[in-house]
Design a protein around this motif. Sequence first.
Motif, PDB file in Angstrom:
ATOM      1  N   UNK A  64       0.835  -1.213   0.000  1.00 59.02           N
ATOM      2  CA  UNK A  64       0.000   0.000   0.000  1.00 59.02           C
ATOM      3  C   UNK A  64       0.867   1.260   0.000  1.00 59.02           C
ATOM      4  N   UNK A  65       1.990   1.208   0.673  1.00 58.95           N
ATOM      5  CA  UNK A  65       2.892   2.360   0.689  1.00 58.95           C
ATOM      6  C   UNK A  65       3.480   2.586  -0.697  1.00 58.95           C
ATOM      7  N   UNK A  66       3.821   1.519  -1.387  1.00 59.63           N
ATOM      8  CA  UNK A  66       4.331   1.650  -2.757  1.00 59.63           C
ATOM      9  C   UNK A  66       3.288   2.355  -3.615  1.00 59.63           C
ATOM     10  N   UNK A  67       2.028   1.983  -3.451  1.00 59.13           N
ATOM     11  CA  UNK A  67       0.945   2.658  -4.191  1.00 59.13           C
ATOM     12  C   UNK A  67       0.888   4.138  -3.827  1.00 59.13           C
ATOM     13  N   UNK A  68       1.059   4.441  -2.552  1.00 62.16           N
ATOM     14  CA  UNK A  68       1.036   5.840  -2.115  1.00 62.16           C
ATOM     15  C   UNK A  68       2.147   6.637  -2.793  1.00 62.16           C
ATOM     16  N   UNK A  69       3.331   6.038  -2.888  1.00 64.78           N
ATOM     17  CA  UNK A  69       4.456   6.714  -3.543  1.00 64.78           C
ATOM     18  C   UNK A  69       4.134   6.924  -5.020  1.00 64.78           C
ATOM     19  N   UNK A  70       3.602   5.897  -5.668  1.00 60.69           N
ATOM     20  CA  UNK A  70       3.256   6.002  -7.088  1.00 60.69           C
ATOM     21  C   UNK A  70       2.189   7.074  -7.335  1.00 60.69           C
ATOM     22  N   UNK A  71       1.303   7.259  -6.355  1.00 58.43           N
ATOM     23  CA  UNK A  71       0.251   8.273  -6.474  1.00 58.43           C
ATOM     24  C   UNK A  71       0.754   9.677  -6.126  1.00 58.43           C
ATOM     25  N   UNK A  72       1.978   9.762  -5.611  1.00 60.32           N
ATOM     26  CA  UNK A  72       2.527  11.068  -5.261  1.00 60.32           C
ATOM     27  C   UNK A  72       1.978  11.616  -3.964  1.00 60.32           C
ATOM     28  N   UNK A 126       5.243  13.122   4.317  1.00 61.30           N
ATOM     29  CA  UNK A 126       5.086  12.919   5.758  1.00 61.30           C
ATOM     30  C   UNK A 126       4.215  11.686   6.036  1.00 61.30           C
ATOM     31  N   UNK A 127       3.129  11.572   5.307  1.00 54.07           N
ATOM     32  CA  UNK A 127       2.231  10.426   5.481  1.00 54.07           C
ATOM     33  C   UNK A 127       2.950   9.134   5.096  1.00 54.07           C
ATOM     34  N   UNK A 128       3.697   9.180   4.016  1.00 54.83           N
ATOM     35  CA  UNK A 128       4.443   7.997   3.567  1.00 54.83           C
ATOM     36  C   UNK A 128       5.494   7.618   4.613  1.00 54.83           C
ATOM     37  N   UNK A 129       6.200   8.595   5.135  1.00 54.49           N
ATOM     38  CA  UNK A 129       7.223   8.322   6.151  1.00 54.49           C
ATOM     39  C   UNK A 129       6.599   7.698   7.394  1.00 54.49           C
ATOM     40  N   UNK A 130       5.440   8.193   7.800  1.00 58.54           N
ATOM     41  CA  UNK A 130       4.749   7.623   8.962  1.00 58.54           C
ATOM     42  C   UNK A 130       4.369   6.166   8.702  1.00 58.54           C
ATOM     43  N   UNK A 131       3.874   5.889   7.519  1.00 56.50           N
ATOM     44  CA  UNK A 131       3.488   4.523   7.172  1.00 56.50           C
ATOM     45  C   UNK A 131       4.709   3.605   7.071  1.00 56.50           C
ATOM     46  N   UNK A 132       5.806   4.133   6.541  1.00 53.86           N
ATOM     47  CA  UNK A 132       7.041   3.350   6.483  1.00 53.86           C
ATOM     48  C   UNK A 132       7.528   3.000   7.887  1.00 53.86           C
ATOM     49  N   UNK A 133       7.408   3.950   8.799  1.00 53.03           N
ATOM     50  CA  UNK A 133       7.814   3.693  10.180  1.00 53.03           C
ATOM     51  C   UNK A 133       6.976   2.570  10.781  1.00 53.03           C
ATOM     52  N   UNK A 134       5.694   2.541  10.454  1.00 53.39           N
ATOM     53  CA  UNK A 134       4.827   1.475  10.952  1.00 53.39           C
ATOM     54  C   UNK A 134       5.268   0.113  10.418  1.00 53.39           C
TER      55      UNK A 134
END
Length: 88
Positions: free
Chosen positions: A22-30, A34-42
């Motif tokens: 899901x994080x990969x999708x978030x990155x692809x969606x731009x 901050x939200x991506x970093x928080x999710x990566x930390x999780x």
Amino acid sequence: MSHANNPDVLNRLKRAQGHLSKIVEMVEEGRDALVIAQQLQAVVKAVDKAKTFLVLHHIEHHLYEAVGPLPKETRDRLAEMAEITKYL
């Protein structure tokens, strides 16, 4: 089944894998960094917990294999030591 093939470890890793997808999708969606970093930390935390569980299970398995059944007091002390590992 190998003790390293524990269903709890597999479930934890599969959840982390799904979360990472899901994080990969978030990155692809731009999405926002901050939200991506928080999710990566999780995900990092989830993988770290899976690792800790695996290592503790491994130690417990081989300790039991080496010395046989442990008295409740000893098991309680081991559980206490395992609990403190979350601060490593």
